[in-house]
Write a protein that holds these residues in place. Structure first.
Motif, PDB file in Angstrom:
ATOM      1  N   GLY A   1      50.219  36.436  29.054  1.00 24.00           N
ATOM      2  CA  GLY A   1      50.174  34.909  28.966  1.00 24.00           C
ATOM      3  C   GLY A   1      50.154  34.096  29.939  1.00 24.00           C
ATOM      4  O   GLY A   1      49.700  33.021  30.282  1.00 24.00           O
ATOM      5  N   ASP A   2      50.791  34.530  31.236  1.00 19.71           N
ATOM      6  CA  ASP A   2      50.571  34.244  32.143  1.00 19.71           C
ATOM      7  C   ASP A   2      48.991  33.692  32.631  1.00 19.71           C
ATOM      8  O   ASP A   2      47.745  34.724  33.024  1.00 19.71           O
ATOM      9  N   TYR A   3      49.028  32.917  33.680  1.00 17.41           N
ATOM     10  CA  TYR A   3      48.064  32.406  34.580  1.00 17.41           C
ATOM     11  C   TYR A   3      47.992  32.225  35.989  1.00 17.41           C
ATOM     12  O   TYR A   3      49.293  32.067  36.616  1.00 17.41           O
ATOM     13  N   VAL A   4      47.199  33.116  36.506  1.00 17.99           N
ATOM     14  CA  VAL A   4      47.202  33.255  37.923  1.00 17.99           C
ATOM     15  C   VAL A   4      45.244  32.980  38.299  1.00 17.99           C
ATOM     16  O   VAL A   4      43.989  32.644  37.457  1.00 17.99           O
ATOM     17  N   ASN A   5      45.338  33.188  39.625  1.00 15.73           N
ATOM     18  CA  ASN A   5      43.885  32.474  41.015  1.00 15.73           C
ATOM     19  C   ASN A   5      43.543  34.164  40.926  1.00 15.73           C
ATOM     20  O   ASN A   5      44.464  34.777  41.515  1.00 15.73           O
ATOM     21  N   ILE A   6      42.626  34.724  40.558  1.00 13.74           N
ATOM     22  CA  ILE A   6      42.281  36.007  41.060  1.00 13.74           C
ATOM     23  C   ILE A   6      41.377  35.737  41.898  1.00 13.74           C
ATOM     24  O   ILE A   6      40.556  34.413  41.800  1.00 13.74           O
ATOM     25  N   VAL A   7      40.929  37.026  43.511  1.00 12.61           N
ATOM     26  CA  VAL A   7      40.090  36.609  44.020  1.00 12.61           C
ATOM     27  C   VAL A   7      39.541  37.939  44.255  1.00 12.61           C
ATOM     28  O   VAL A   7      40.119  38.981  44.194  1.00 12.61           O
ATOM     29  N   LEU A   8      37.788  38.240  44.331  1.00 12.52           N
ATOM     30  CA  LEU A   8      38.285  39.796  44.157  1.00 12.52           C
ATOM     31  C   LEU A   8      37.490  40.240  45.626  1.00 12.52           C
ATOM     32  O   LEU A   8      37.076  38.951  46.776  1.00 12.52           O
ATOM     33  N   LYS A   9      38.259  41.238  45.734  1.00 12.20           N
ATOM     34  CA  LYS A   9      38.285  41.936  46.947  1.00 12.20           C
ATOM     35  C   LYS A   9      37.052  41.777  48.176  1.00 12.20           C
ATOM     36  O   LYS A   9      37.172  41.955  49.322  1.00 12.20           O
ATOM     37  N   ASP A  10      35.879  42.261  47.535  1.00 11.14           N
ATOM     38  CA  ASP A  10      34.456  41.819  48.166  1.00 11.14           C
ATOM     39  C   ASP A  10      33.826  40.942  48.447  1.00 11.14           C
ATOM     40  O   ASP A  10      33.067  40.763  49.171  1.00 11.14           O
ATOM     41  N   ASP A  11      34.363  39.452  47.617  1.00 10.04           N
ATOM     42  CA  ASP A  11      34.345  38.392  47.779  1.00 10.04           C
ATOM     43  C   ASP A  11      35.383  37.391  47.784  1.00 10.04           C
ATOM     44  O   ASP A  11      35.937  36.690  46.135  1.00 10.04           O
ATOM     45  N   THR A  12      36.058  36.671  48.393  1.00 12.71           N
ATOM     46  CA  THR A  12      37.009  35.942  48.749  1.00 12.71           C
ATOM     47  C   THR A  12      36.436  34.261  48.673  1.00 12.71           C
ATOM     48  O   THR A  12      37.596  33.736  48.902  1.00 12.71           O
ATOM     49  N   SER A  13      35.261  34.224  48.866  1.00 12.83           N
ATOM     50  CA  SER A  13      35.410  32.585  48.986  1.00 12.83           C
ATOM     51  C   SER A  13      34.852  31.781  46.928  1.00 12.83           C
ATOM     52  O   SER A  13      35.159  30.882  47.172  1.00 12.83           O
ATOM     53  N   LYS A  14      34.811  33.279  45.995  1.00 15.44           N
ATOM     54  CA  LYS A  14      35.286  32.773  44.982  1.00 15.44           C
ATOM     55  C   LYS A  14      36.934  32.997  44.385  1.00 15.44           C
ATOM     56  O   LYS A  14      37.243  33.985  44.773  1.00 15.44           O
ATOM     57  N   SER A  15      37.224  32.098  43.798  1.00 15.21           N
ATOM     58  CA  SER A  15      38.772  32.443  42.505  1.00 15.21           C
ATOM     59  C   SER A  15      38.363  32.254  41.554  1.00 15.21           C
ATOM     60  O   SER A  15      37.439  30.765  41.210  1.00 15.21           O
ATOM     61  N   PHE A  16      39.117  33.203  40.937  1.00 10.73           N
ATOM     62  CA  PHE A  16      38.696  32.699  39.648  1.00 10.73           C
ATOM     63  C   PHE A  16      39.948  31.874  38.554  1.00 10.73           C
ATOM     64  O   PHE A  16      41.347  32.744  38.786  1.00 10.73           O
TER      65      PHE A  16
ATOM     66  N   LEU B   1      46.257  49.444  35.454  1.00 12.53           N
ATOM     67  CA  LEU B   1      45.618  48.593  34.560  1.00 12.53           C
ATOM     68  C   LEU B   1      45.732  46.999  34.200  1.00 12.53           C
ATOM     69  O   LEU B   1      47.379  46.668  33.878  1.00 12.53           O
ATOM     70  N   LEU B   2      44.928  45.959  34.923  1.00  9.72           N
ATOM     71  CA  LEU B   2      45.021  44.420  34.194  1.00  9.72           C
ATOM     72  C   LEU B   2      43.706  44.268  33.769  1.00  9.72           C
ATOM     73  O   LEU B   2      43.190  44.778  33.941  1.00  9.72           O
ATOM     74  N   VAL B   3      44.290  44.235  32.316  1.00 10.88           N
ATOM     75  CA  VAL B   3      43.359  43.000  31.107  1.00 10.88           C
ATOM     76  C   VAL B   3      43.243  41.603  31.491  1.00 10.88           C
ATOM     77  O   VAL B   3      44.569  40.919  30.887  1.00 10.88           O
ATOM     78  N   LEU B   4      42.396  41.439  31.923  1.00  7.83           N
ATOM     79  CA  LEU B   4      42.465  39.233  32.180  1.00  7.83           C
ATOM     80  C   LEU B   4      41.538  38.661  31.153  1.00  7.83           C
ATOM     81  O   LEU B   4      40.136  39.616  31.498  1.00  7.83           O
ATOM     82  N   LYS B   5      41.447  37.611  30.885  1.00  7.77           N
ATOM     83  CA  LYS B   5      40.571  36.834  29.893  1.00  7.77           C
ATOM     84  C   LYS B   5      39.855  35.868  31.155  1.00  7.77           C
ATOM     85  O   LYS B   5      41.066  35.071  31.313  1.00  7.77           O
ATOM     86  N   LEU B   6      38.882  35.564  30.989  1.00  2.95           N
ATOM     87  CA  LEU B   6      38.299  34.533  32.044  1.00  2.95           C
ATOM     88  C   LEU B   6      37.521  33.000  30.743  1.00  2.95           C
ATOM     89  O   LEU B   6      37.150  33.610  30.089  1.00  2.95           O
ATOM     90  N   ASN B   7      37.290  32.117  31.316  1.00  2.00           N
ATOM     91  CA  ASN B   7      37.445  31.035  30.107  1.00  2.00           C
ATOM     92  C   ASN B   7      35.399  30.736  30.944  1.00  2.00           C
ATOM     93  O   ASN B   7      34.629  30.243  30.758  1.00  2.00           O
ATOM     94  N   GLU B   8      34.834  31.313  31.922  1.00  2.00           N
ATOM     95  CA  GLU B   8      33.496  31.415  32.390  1.00  2.00           C
ATOM     96  C   GLU B   8      32.531  32.910  32.803  1.00  2.00           C
ATOM     97  O   GLU B   8      33.916  33.844  32.941  1.00  2.00           O
ATOM     98  N   MET B   9      32.071  32.816  32.511  1.00  2.00           N
ATOM     99  CA  MET B   9      30.767  33.678  33.115  1.00  2.00           C
ATOM    100  C   MET B   9      30.308  33.377  33.896  1.00  2.00           C
ATOM    101  O   MET B   9      28.766  33.026  33.415  1.00  2.00           O
ATOM    102  N   ASP B  10      29.733  34.591  34.474  1.00  2.00           N
ATOM    103  CA  ASP B  10      28.274  34.468  35.136  1.00  2.00           C
ATOM    104  C   ASP B  10      27.060  36.265  35.470  1.00  2.00           C
ATOM    105  O   ASP B  10      28.092  37.144  35.014  1.00  2.00           O
ATOM    106  N   ALA B  11      26.612  36.370  35.853  1.00  2.00           N
ATOM    107  CA  ALA B  11      26.293  37.675  35.872  1.00  2.00           C
ATOM    108  C   ALA B  11      26.857  38.403  36.917  1.00  2.00           C
ATOM    109  O   ALA B  11      27.050  40.028  35.944  1.00  2.00           O
ATOM    110  N   ASP B  12      27.737  37.963  37.881  1.00  2.00           N
ATOM    111  CA  ASP B  12      28.655  39.101  38.736  1.00  2.00           C
ATOM    112  C   ASP B  12      29.417  39.501  38.229  1.00  2.00           C
ATOM    113  O   ASP B  12      29.785  40.334  37.977  1.00  2.00           O
ATOM    114  N   ILE B  13      30.345  38.320  37.036  1.00  2.00           N
ATOM    115  CA  ILE B  13      31.496  38.561  36.269  1.00  2.00           C
ATOM    116  C   ILE B  13      31.307  39.993  35.352  1.00  2.00           C
ATOM    117  O   ILE B  13      31.860  40.580  35.141  1.00  2.00           O
ATOM    118  N   ALA B  14      29.753  39.711  34.342  1.00  2.00           N
ATOM    119  CA  ALA B  14      30.052  40.536  33.453  1.00  2.00           C
ATOM    120  C   ALA B  14      29.702  41.326  33.693  1.00  2.00           C
ATOM    121  O   ALA B  14      29.727  42.744  33.230  1.00  2.00           O
TER     122      ALA B  14
END
Length: 135
Positions: free
Chosen positions: A1-16, A34-47
């Motif tokens: 239930g906690d909210y965190v900011n995540i950054v992909l190791k391959d692309d640190t320019s975007k934060s989710f 294993l960590l299951v995360l829920k994002l409120n945004e979606m694009d082709a890269d995230i998919a």
């Protein structure tokens, strides 16, 4: 239930911003889980992502990263010595975050006594003094 900011190791320019839905407890010495995360945004890269190395950021800080060994105390004030036009100058530092390897210093461009972008920070040296001419 906690909210965190995540950054992909391959692309640190975007934060989710993500909600932690489920996660395994990390055993001592274990580097992956294993960590299951829920994002409120979606694009082709995230998919495309099903398994990814991420960095979880609990807090965000902005400032100038300074090596810990460069930090000194002069007259009760923390700061670093910098080289400006062949002269050693002491620049005050307001530490907003510290780690074993570095500190993050507040950046205030209006303060002439504080550290500035592109200052050449002196990390090693003997007899460093404010105003000393470097030869």
């Amino acid at each position: 239930g906690d909210y965190v900011n995540i950054v992909l190791k391959d692309d640190t320019s975007k934060s989710f911003k993500a909600e932690i839905v489920n996660g395994a407890e990390i055993a001592l010495g274990q580097k992956e889980t294993l960590l299951v995360l829920k994002l409120n945004e979606m694009d082709a890269d995230i998919a495309k992502l099903r398994k990814a190395e991420i960095e979880i950021r609990r807090n965000n800080y902005e400032g100038i990263k300074v090596p810990s060994e460069a930090l000194h105390v002069l007259d009760g004030k923390k700061g670093v010595y910098v080289l400006i036009a062949s002269q050693v100058k002491f620049r005050e530092v307001n530490v907003i975050y510290s780690d074993d390897d570095y500190v993050l210093a507040e950046y205030d461009e209006s303060n002439e006594k504080s550290i500035h972008l592109y200052d050449k920070i002196i990390t090693q040296g003997k007899d460093l003094k404010d105003g000393k001419v470097y030869t």
